[in-house]
Design a protein around this motif. Structure first.
Motif, PDB file in Angstrom:
ATOM      1  N   ASP A  48      18.899 -57.147 -50.991  1.00  0.00           N
ATOM      2  CA  ASP A  48      19.033 -57.264 -49.536  1.00  0.00           C
ATOM      3  C   ASP A  48      18.814 -55.895 -48.941  1.00  0.00           C
ATOM      4  O   ASP A  48      17.714 -55.512 -48.688  1.00  0.00           O
ATOM      5  CB  ASP A  48      20.388 -57.850 -49.137  1.00  0.00           C
ATOM      6  N   HIS A  49      19.844 -55.166 -48.703  1.00  0.00           N
ATOM      7  CA  HIS A  49      19.764 -53.758 -48.358  1.00  0.00           C
ATOM      8  C   HIS A  49      21.161 -53.151 -48.409  1.00  0.00           C
ATOM      9  O   HIS A  49      21.553 -52.394 -47.565  1.00  0.00           O
ATOM     10  CB  HIS A  49      19.052 -53.515 -47.015  1.00  0.00           C
ATOM     11  N   ASP A  50      21.888 -53.530 -49.429  1.00  0.00           N
ATOM     12  CA  ASP A  50      23.235 -53.026 -49.598  1.00  0.00           C
ATOM     13  C   ASP A  50      23.175 -51.562 -49.995  1.00  0.00           C
ATOM     14  O   ASP A  50      22.895 -51.214 -51.119  1.00  0.00           O
ATOM     15  CB  ASP A  50      23.966 -53.834 -50.681  1.00  0.00           C
ATOM     16  N   HIS A  51      23.392 -50.710 -49.020  1.00  0.00           N
ATOM     17  CA  HIS A  51      23.300 -49.286 -49.280  1.00  0.00           C
ATOM     18  C   HIS A  51      24.559 -48.557 -48.859  1.00  0.00           C
ATOM     19  O   HIS A  51      24.519 -47.428 -48.416  1.00  0.00           O
ATOM     20  CB  HIS A  51      22.052 -48.688 -48.628  1.00  0.00           C
ATOM     21  N   GLY A  52      25.674 -49.247 -48.974  1.00  0.00           N
ATOM     22  CA  GLY A  52      26.949 -48.575 -48.838  1.00  0.00           C
ATOM     23  C   GLY A  52      27.483 -48.428 -47.430  1.00  0.00           C
ATOM     24  O   GLY A  52      28.441 -47.717 -47.224  1.00  0.00           O
ATOM     25  N   HIS A  53      26.874 -49.059 -46.438  1.00  0.00           N
ATOM     26  CA  HIS A  53      27.463 -48.987 -45.109  1.00  0.00           C
ATOM     27  C   HIS A  53      27.267 -50.304 -44.378  1.00  0.00           C
ATOM     28  O   HIS A  53      26.355 -51.055 -44.645  1.00  0.00           O
ATOM     29  CB  HIS A  53      26.881 -47.822 -44.302  1.00  0.00           C
ATOM     30  N   GLU A  54      28.188 -50.550 -43.461  1.00  0.00           N
ATOM     31  CA  GLU A  54      28.119 -51.760 -42.663  1.00  0.00           C
ATOM     32  C   GLU A  54      27.405 -51.454 -41.361  1.00  0.00           C
ATOM     33  O   GLU A  54      27.363 -50.320 -40.909  1.00  0.00           O
ATOM     34  CB  GLU A  54      29.530 -52.254 -42.340  1.00  0.00           C
ATOM     35  N   HIS A  55      26.860 -52.486 -40.773  1.00  0.00           N
ATOM     36  CA  HIS A  55      26.231 -52.341 -39.471  1.00  0.00           C
ATOM     37  C   HIS A  55      27.286 -52.646 -38.420  1.00  0.00           C
ATOM     38  O   HIS A  55      27.794 -53.755 -38.352  1.00  0.00           O
ATOM     39  CB  HIS A  55      25.042 -53.281 -39.348  1.00  0.00           C
ATOM     40  N   VAL A  56      27.611 -51.653 -37.608  1.00  0.00           N
ATOM     41  CA  VAL A  56      28.668 -51.786 -36.621  1.00  0.00           C
ATOM     42  C   VAL A  56      28.063 -51.955 -35.234  1.00  0.00           C
ATOM     43  O   VAL A  56      27.198 -51.186 -34.827  1.00  0.00           O
ATOM     44  CB  VAL A  56      29.588 -50.543 -36.649  1.00  0.00           C
ATOM     45  N   ALA A  57      28.526 -52.955 -34.523  1.00  0.00           N
ATOM     46  CA  ALA A  57      28.072 -53.201 -33.153  1.00  0.00           C
ATOM     47  C   ALA A  57      28.862 -52.298 -32.214  1.00  0.00           C
ATOM     48  O   ALA A  57      29.935 -52.651 -31.757  1.00  0.00           O
ATOM     49  CB  ALA A  57      28.253 -54.665 -32.794  1.00  0.00           C
ATOM     50  N   ILE A  58      28.330 -51.142 -31.924  1.00  0.00           N
ATOM     51  CA  ILE A  58      29.003 -50.158 -31.070  1.00  0.00           C
ATOM     52  C   ILE A  58      29.096 -50.637 -29.626  1.00  0.00           C
ATOM     53  O   ILE A  58      30.052 -50.348 -28.922  1.00  0.00           O
ATOM     54  CB  ILE A  58      28.259 -48.802 -31.137  1.00  0.00           C
ATOM     55  N   HIS A  59      28.104 -51.412 -29.177  1.00  0.00           N
ATOM     56  CA  HIS A  59      28.037 -51.839 -27.778  1.00  0.00           C
ATOM     57  C   HIS A  59      28.390 -53.317 -27.589  1.00  0.00           C
ATOM     58  O   HIS A  59      28.140 -53.886 -26.532  1.00  0.00           O
ATOM     59  CB  HIS A  59      26.640 -51.548 -27.220  1.00  0.00           C
ATOM     60  N   GLY A  60      28.937 -53.935 -28.639  1.00  0.00           N
ATOM     61  CA  GLY A  60      29.350 -55.328 -28.548  1.00  0.00           C
ATOM     62  C   GLY A  60      28.236 -56.337 -28.755  1.00  0.00           C
ATOM     63  O   GLY A  60      28.391 -57.508 -28.440  1.00  0.00           O
ATOM     64  N   GLY A  61      27.109 -55.891 -29.305  1.00  0.00           N
ATOM     65  CA  GLY A  61      25.975 -56.784 -29.506  1.00  0.00           C
ATOM     66  C   GLY A  61      25.851 -57.261 -30.940  1.00  0.00           C
ATOM     67  O   GLY A  61      26.806 -57.268 -31.705  1.00  0.00           O
ATOM     68  N   VAL A  62      24.633 -57.657 -31.294  1.00  0.00           N
ATOM     69  CA  VAL A  62      24.294 -58.122 -32.627  1.00  0.00           C
ATOM     70  C   VAL A  62      23.413 -57.053 -33.262  1.00  0.00           C
ATOM     71  O   VAL A  62      22.463 -56.573 -32.649  1.00  0.00           O
ATOM     72  CB  VAL A  62      23.520 -59.463 -32.556  1.00  0.00           C
ATOM     73  N   VAL A  63      23.732 -56.665 -34.511  1.00  0.00           N
ATOM     74  CA  VAL A  63      23.026 -55.574 -35.173  1.00  0.00           C
ATOM     75  C   VAL A  63      22.217 -56.086 -36.357  1.00  0.00           C
ATOM     76  O   VAL A  63      22.704 -56.871 -37.156  1.00  0.00           O
ATOM     77  CB  VAL A  63      24.023 -54.491 -35.661  1.00  0.00           C
ATOM     78  N   VAL A  64      20.968 -55.608 -36.448  1.00  0.00           N
ATOM     79  CA  VAL A  64      20.130 -55.826 -37.624  1.00  0.00           C
ATOM     80  C   VAL A  64      19.497 -54.490 -37.984  1.00  0.00           C
ATOM     81  O   VAL A  64      19.430 -53.578 -37.157  1.00  0.00           O
ATOM     82  CB  VAL A  64      19.030 -56.899 -37.404  1.00  0.00           C
ATOM     83  N   GLU A  65      19.055 -54.381 -39.227  1.00  0.00           N
ATOM     84  CA  GLU A  65      18.396 -53.159 -39.666  1.00  0.00           C
ATOM     85  C   GLU A  65      16.961 -53.475 -40.069  1.00  0.00           C
ATOM     86  O   GLU A  65      16.702 -54.442 -40.775  1.00  0.00           O
ATOM     87  CB  GLU A  65      19.119 -52.527 -40.855  1.00  0.00           C
ATOM     88  N   VAL A  66      16.035 -52.645 -39.586  1.00  0.00           N
ATOM     89  CA  VAL A  66      14.625 -52.775 -39.917  1.00  0.00           C
ATOM     90  C   VAL A  66      14.098 -51.377 -40.219  1.00  0.00           C
ATOM     91  O   VAL A  66      14.211 -50.473 -39.381  1.00  0.00           O
ATOM     92  CB  VAL A  66      13.823 -53.387 -38.750  1.00  0.00           C
ATOM     93  N   LYS A  67      13.545 -51.200 -41.420  1.00  0.00           N
ATOM     94  CA  LYS A  67      12.962 -49.918 -41.824  1.00  0.00           C
ATOM     95  C   LYS A  67      13.929 -48.753 -41.568  1.00  0.00           C
ATOM     96  O   LYS A  67      13.566 -47.748 -40.982  1.00  0.00           O
ATOM     97  CB  LYS A  67      11.642 -49.678 -41.094  1.00  0.00           C
ATOM     98  N   ASP A  68      15.169 -48.903 -41.997  1.00  0.00           N
ATOM     99  CA  ASP A  68      16.217 -47.892 -41.863  1.00  0.00           C
ATOM    100  C   ASP A  68      16.623 -47.590 -40.423  1.00  0.00           C
ATOM    101  O   ASP A  68      17.313 -46.609 -40.163  1.00  0.00           O
ATOM    102  CB  ASP A  68      15.831 -46.589 -42.574  1.00  0.00           C
TER     103      ASP A  68
END
Length: 130
Positions: free
Chosen positions: A25-45
């Motif tokens: 998947d892309h388990d690289h030791g950190h969670e994606h946190v929604a700082i602004h209350g939205g939905v977070v995804v990761e693309v190309k780092d």
């Protein structure tokens, strides 16, 4: 080794490679946190956080926790809500890309963002609102 055993061995090895790639998947030791209350995804780092409201669309971009310069960037956001489709252009607004208007968003809405930043390949991100 006959050809059928060679093919079987190749398929066997390929299936394990596919499983290993899928498990990454892309388990690289950190969670994606929604700082602004939205939905977070990761693309190309790059983390993309979409804040979708009935009157406002905001897209925040972060690279390893730091805001990405979007001053000369743009994004096209496609909103799919039931059978309805709406396309929105987002433009720079401070450290984010933004559009104001009237949007049909709610649980189950799917959104696709195509982000263009100068000197970088475009990013395509898919979001699903809960």
């Amino acid at each position: 080794m006959n050809i059928s055993k060679l093919i079987a061995a190749t398929v066997f090895c390929a299936s394990f490679a596919a499983i290993a790639a899928d498990r990454h998947d892309h388990d690289h030791g950190h969670e994606h946190v929604a700082i602004h209350g939205g939905v977070v995804v990761e693309v190309k780092d790059i983390e993309l956080e979409l804040v979708a409201q009935p009157d406002l669309m905001q897209l925040h971009l972060r690279d390893h926790g730091k805001p990405v310069d979007v001053a000369n960037g743009s994004a096209k956001l496609t909103i799919l809500s039931g059978a309805e489709k709406q396309v929105v252009e987002l433009s720079p607004a401070g450290e984010k890309l933004e559009a104001k208007g009237v949007y049909k968003v709610g649980a189950g809405t799917k959104l696709v963002a195509i982000v263009n930043l100068p000197g970088k390949p475009s990013l395509t991100a898919r979001f699903a609102l809960k």
